[in-house]
Design a protein around this motif. Structure first.
Motif, PDB file in Angstrom:
ATOM      1  N   PHE A   1     149.856  -8.370  62.674  1.00  0.00           N
ATOM      2  CA  PHE A   1     148.541  -8.150  62.079  1.00  0.00           C
ATOM      3  C   PHE A   1     148.682  -7.533  60.689  1.00  0.00           C
ATOM      4  O   PHE A   1     147.992  -7.919  59.745  1.00  0.00           O
TER       5      PHE A   1
ATOM      6  N   PHE B   1     148.929 -12.648  62.105  1.00  0.00           N
ATOM      7  CA  PHE B   1     147.779 -12.732  63.001  1.00  0.00           C
ATOM      8  C   PHE B   1     146.538 -12.383  62.181  1.00  0.00           C
ATOM      9  O   PHE B   1     146.567 -11.438  61.385  1.00  0.00           O
ATOM     10  N   GLU B   2     145.469 -13.142  62.375  1.00  0.00           N
ATOM     11  CA  GLU B   2     144.264 -12.927  61.577  1.00  0.00           C
ATOM     12  C   GLU B   2     143.453 -11.735  62.084  1.00  0.00           C
ATOM     13  O   GLU B   2     143.190 -11.610  63.280  1.00  0.00           O
ATOM     14  N   SER B   3     143.086 -10.866  61.169  1.00  0.00           N
ATOM     15  CA  SER B   3     142.179  -9.754  61.451  1.00  0.00           C
ATOM     16  C   SER B   3     140.933  -9.969  60.604  1.00  0.00           C
ATOM     17  O   SER B   3     140.992  -9.872  59.375  1.00  0.00           O
ATOM     18  N   LYS B   4     139.835 -10.264  61.233  1.00  0.00           N
ATOM     19  CA  LYS B   4     138.631 -10.673  60.507  1.00  0.00           C
ATOM     20  C   LYS B   4     137.840  -9.462  60.020  1.00  0.00           C
ATOM     21  O   LYS B   4     137.546  -8.546  60.778  1.00  0.00           O
TER      22      LYS B   4
ATOM     23  N   GLN C   1     134.940 -10.408  68.331  1.00  0.00           N
ATOM     24  CA  GLN C   1     134.518 -11.306  67.253  1.00  0.00           C
ATOM     25  C   GLN C   1     133.260 -12.071  67.643  1.00  0.00           C
ATOM     26  O   GLN C   1     132.321 -12.189  66.857  1.00  0.00           O
TER      27      GLN C   1
ATOM     28  N   HIS D   1     141.850  -3.676  69.394  1.00  0.00           N
ATOM     29  CA  HIS D   1     141.264  -4.994  69.136  1.00  0.00           C
ATOM     30  C   HIS D   1     141.414  -5.333  67.654  1.00  0.00           C
ATOM     31  O   HIS D   1     140.465  -5.283  66.879  1.00  0.00           O
TER      32      HIS D   1
ATOM     33  N   LYS E   1     141.855  -8.067  66.113  1.00  0.00           N
ATOM     34  CA  LYS E   1     141.244  -9.285  65.585  1.00  0.00           C
ATOM     35  C   LYS E   1     139.991  -8.961  64.769  1.00  0.00           C
ATOM     36  O   LYS E   1     139.519  -9.793  64.007  1.00  0.00           O
TER      37      LYS E   1
END
Length: 335
Positions: free
Chosen positions: A27, A32-35, A120, A144, A146
């Protein structure tokens, strides 16, 4: 027996460390995408399993922010009977949205309370509402990743600091201690009110915060009254009654100590955290003349013990040292 099993599983700890450390690094490195979101998001969580006082902290933040912002909470909704995204409404119950979210819903009718294990998706649903929130409180979402929260508040219990623990399955840490570096504020919870400045300095030194991090200390204030849906009475009125204390929380020791300090005589029925009371247990409780419980447990018990006129809960509030500084940092963090 469980302690023995956890000690025997110690060889698994290094593997758990590698997996969780790599996950965090992926992350951090963007693999890994973290929005991120335009709405200010405050995340409240911990590094360990078990109770560190997340619910009182969320309620503290609700009281702090609800008069200035259109506020929403998003929780997992642990042990609820529903799935997916659910927004609390007039038909919500502790069963349908979970104990803690239902507690928020019943106490604060001017905020949005929602649940979704997929954070999300939950945020997307909230932002599609006719009147979307202006600030979002993420409950128990420190791992969490993401969702990229703009402001992270990390809680650690005074009696079980994360620096004194090790990873699962032998210890209670969900991720390596280095994960604490993501926090903007670190709050040591469940402190004794008499904690000295010298001890605070010692704990801060052990936590070794980064230059940008701030450490605060908090404790629980117990109400002088107990209440149910119909009435309130003084805690001291229980001195002439032998009552039953029913708890289904991670650590009931502070509550037991407080009641004992009030010279109260009681039996204590201690159940696991988020306990689902069986029909047999409910039948047994119906035979008790007076029952005192926590606010969280009351949310579940009141629907199962509707005819029990002497079922009460003890309200609590969170108190923070240097509260004005803490409040200011939170508000600065969401702007």
């Amino acid at each position: 027996m469980m302690k023995l099993i956890r000690y025997l599983l110690f060889p698994v700890v290094p593997f758990y460390f590698i997996v969780t450390w790599l996950r965090n690094k992926f992350f951090d490195w963007g693999l890994f995408e973290s929005k991120a979101y335009q709405i200010p998001i405050v995340c409240v969580g911990n590094l360990s399993v078990g109770g560190t006082g997340k619910t009182p902290m969320i309620e503290y933040l609700i009281r702090l922010l609800k008069n200035e912002f259109r506020l929403a909470t998003l929780s997992r909704g642990y042990k609820r009977t529903t799935e997916g995204f659910v927004m609390a409404d007039a038909y919500a119950t502790a069963s349908s949205i979970g104990d803690e979210p239902y507690q928020f819903h019943t106490k604060f009718d001017d905020i949005i309370v929602s649940v979704d294990a997929n954070r999300q998706r939950g945020i997307a649903q909230l932002m599609q509402a006719t009147v979307p929130p202006e600030v979002l409180l993420l409950d128990d979402a420190y791992q969490h990743r993401k969702v990229k929260a703009g402001f992270n508040i990390l809680l650690t219990s005074y009696h079980d600091l994360y620096v004194d623990d090790i990873l699962l399955p032998t210890g209670n840490l969900r991720e390596p201690k280095s994960g604490a570096k993501r926090a903007h504020l670190i709050v040591v919870t469940k402190c004794p009110k008499t904690i000295s400045e010298l001890e605070k300095e010692s704990i801060v030194e052990r936590l070794a915060p980064t230059k940008r991090q701030h450490v605060f200390f908090s404790w629980i204030d117990y109400s002088e009254i107990i209440k149910n849906n119909d009435q309130e009475i003084m805690v001291t009125s229980l001195r002439n009654k032998h009552f039953t204390l029913v708890t289904g929380i991670a650590n009931a020791a502070p509550l037991v100590s407080y009641l004992q300090s009030q010279n109260l005589q009681f039996e204590h029925l201690n159940f696991p955290d988020h306990h689902d009371f069986t029909d047999r247990e409910i039948s047994m409780l119906k035979e008790k003349e007076w029952i005192l419980t926590t606010e969280k447990d009351y949310m579940r018990l009141t629907t199962r013990l509707q005819d029990h006129s002497s079922l009460y809960y003890l309200p609590i509030t969170l108190a923070i040292d240097r509260a004005a500084e803490f409040n200011q940092l939170v508000k600065l963090g969401i702007k």
